[in-house]
Design an enzyme around this catalytic site. Structure first.
Site, PDB file in Angstrom:
ATOM      1  CG  LEU A 218      11.492  62.327 -59.086  1.00  0.00           C
ATOM      2  CD1 LEU A 218      10.885  63.003 -57.873  1.00  0.00           C
ATOM      3  CD2 LEU A 218      10.580  61.214 -59.604  1.00  0.00           C
ATOM      4  CE  LYS A 219      14.588  68.126 -60.991  1.00  0.00           C
ATOM      5  NZ  LYS A 219      15.699  67.972 -60.079  1.00  0.00           N
ATOM      6  CG  LEU A 220      13.794  65.097 -70.281  1.00  0.00           C
ATOM      7  CD1 LEU A 220      12.665  64.068 -70.267  1.00  0.00           C
ATOM      8  CD2 LEU A 220      13.416  66.288 -71.153  1.00  0.00           C
TER       9      LEU A 220
ATOM     10  N   GLY B 180      14.689  55.800 -52.418  1.00  0.00           N
ATOM     11  CA  GLY B 180      15.557  54.690 -52.772  1.00  0.00           C
ATOM     12  C   GLY B 180      15.034  53.314 -52.412  1.00  0.00           C
ATOM     13  CB  SER B 181      11.772  51.945 -51.322  1.00  0.00           C
ATOM     14  OG  SER B 181      10.896  52.256 -52.368  1.00  0.00           O
ATOM     15  CG  ASN B 182      11.282  51.012 -56.621  1.00  0.00           C
ATOM     16  OD1 ASN B 182      10.756  49.921 -56.870  1.00  0.00           O
ATOM     17  ND2 ASN B 182      10.579  52.087 -56.297  1.00  0.00           N
TER      18      ASN B 182
ATOM     19  CG  ASP C 213       6.526  59.262 -67.848  1.00  0.00           C
ATOM     20  OD1 ASP C 213       7.546  58.740 -67.367  1.00  0.00           O
ATOM     21  OD2 ASP C 213       5.858  60.131 -67.261  1.00  0.00           O
TER      22      ASP C 213
ATOM     23  CD  GLU D 164       6.911  51.900 -58.159  1.00  0.00           C
ATOM     24  OE1 GLU D 164       6.568  52.737 -58.979  1.00  0.00           O
ATOM     25  OE2 GLU D 164       7.519  52.205 -57.110  1.00  0.00           O
TER      26      GLU D 164
ATOM     27  CG  HIS E 192       5.292  56.321 -64.720  1.00  0.00           C
ATOM     28  ND1 HIS E 192       5.709  57.626 -64.565  1.00  0.00           N
ATOM     29  CD2 HIS E 192       3.939  56.365 -64.752  1.00  0.00           C
ATOM     30  CE1 HIS E 192       4.649  58.413 -64.530  1.00  0.00           C
ATOM     31  NE2 HIS E 192       3.566  57.676 -64.636  1.00  0.00           N
TER      32      HIS E 192
HETATM   33  C1  GAR Z   1       8.696  55.220 -57.360  1.00  0.00           C
HETATM   34  O1  GAR Z   1       7.365  54.985 -56.971  1.00  0.00           O
HETATM   35  C2  GAR Z   1       8.792  55.468 -58.848  1.00  0.00           C
HETATM   36  O2  GAR Z   1       7.823  54.761 -59.582  1.00  0.00           O
HETATM   37  C3  GAR Z   1       8.543  56.950 -58.926  1.00  0.00           C
HETATM   38  O3  GAR Z   1       9.256  57.477 -57.840  1.00  0.00           O
HETATM   39  C4  GAR Z   1       9.194  56.541 -56.762  1.00  0.00           C
HETATM   40  C5  GAR Z   1      10.570  56.409 -56.153  1.00  0.00           C
HETATM   41  O4  GAR Z   1      10.501  55.696 -54.954  1.00  0.00           O
HETATM   42  N1  GAR Z   1       8.991  57.466 -60.168  1.00  0.00           N
HETATM   43  C6  GAR Z   1       8.379  58.460 -60.806  1.00  0.00           C
HETATM   44  O5  GAR Z   1       7.406  59.052 -60.363  1.00  0.00           O
HETATM   45  C7  GAR Z   1       8.988  58.814 -62.169  1.00  0.00           C
HETATM   46  N2  GAR Z   1       8.050  59.525 -62.977  1.00  0.00           N
HETATM   47  P1  GAR Z   1      11.819  55.166 -54.270  1.00  0.00           P
HETATM   48  O6  GAR Z   1      12.795  56.322 -54.234  1.00  0.00           O
HETATM   49  O7  GAR Z   1      11.387  54.757 -52.896  1.00  0.00           O
HETATM   50  O8  GAR Z   1      12.336  54.011 -55.083  1.00  0.00           O
END
Ligand code: GAR
Length: 199
Positions: free
Chosen positions: A82-84, A11-13, A142, A171, A101
């Site tokens: 991470l799922k569809l 969840g950092s994003n 993607d 990101e 991504h």
């Molecule tokens: C992020 O780096 C995002 O780009 C990636 O998961 C991470 C989540 O980090 N997404 C994928 O790989 C999707 N294919 P976060 O939970 O710390 O935000």
């Protein structure tokens, strides 16, 4: 703009987006969805007072569409989901779902390409550059229109972890910028001005 965020992991994003939107009245996170009740992102969303939904079965479109409709979602953001996404949800929100991504698409994407595996593939390819991509979501992993990318160097002694950390730093600025541009225009669009994303 009323934004829902879908997460599976740390969840950092999500936090970076919540922080950025605190100083902007243009958009607000109104709901966080997750397919994982144990995702650290879920606890972080609750700490910040955001409404949350745990999807018992992420393949069940109705489980998404009910809560998304209730909060009048205008933009759905996949931030480490991470799922569809079920096809019915993609259809209901066509052009209003974006995904983050952790590499430069179209090369390093597709089924199974998430998290550490993406950075391993980038390092194995020998490329000197990686980055982050935000794109529209379609029924395939993607593949939707690319809205924005940020580039970072791949260094000779990088591990998947050091590369992931460099990508995540950009990101955290790229995703909020795309969301704010979507709020300004009324829908997700390619970023009109390239970001200055030096880490
Ligand atoms: C992020 O780096 C995002 O780009 C990636 O998961 C991470 C989540 O980090 N997404 C994928 O790989 C999707 N294919 P976060 O939970 O710390 O935000």
């Amino acid at each position: 703009m009323r934004v829902a965020v879908c997460v599976s992991g740390r969840g950092s994003n999500l936090i970076a987006l919540l922080d950025r939107l605190e100083s902007s009245p243009a958009a607000a996170v109104v709901l966080v969805l997750t397919d994982r009740a144990d995702a650290p992102a879920l606890a972080r969303a609750r700490e910040r007072g955001v409404a949350t939904v745990v999807l018992r079965d992420y393949r069940d479109a109705a489980a998404w569409l009910g809560p998304l409709g209730e909060v009048q979602t205008e933009l759905l953001v996949l931030a480490g989901f991470l799922k569809l996404v079920p096809a019915e949800v993609v259809q209901a929100f066509r052009g209003r779902i974006i995904n983050l991504h952790p590499a430069l698409l179209p090369q390093f994407g597709g089924p199974g390409m998430y998290g550490r595996r993406v950075h391993e593939a980038v390092l194995a390819s020998g490329t000197r550059e990686s980055g982050a991509t935000v794109h529209l979501v379609t029924e395939e992993y993607d593949r939707g229109v690319i809205l924005a990318q940020a580039r970072v160097p791949v260094l000779p002694d990088d591990s998947p972890e050091t590369l992931a950390a460099r990508v995540q730093a950009v990101e955290h600025r790229l995703l909020p910028a795309v969301v704010l541009e979507a709020a300004r225009v009324g829908r997700p669009v390619p970023l009109s001005t390239p970001l200055e994303l030096t880490p």
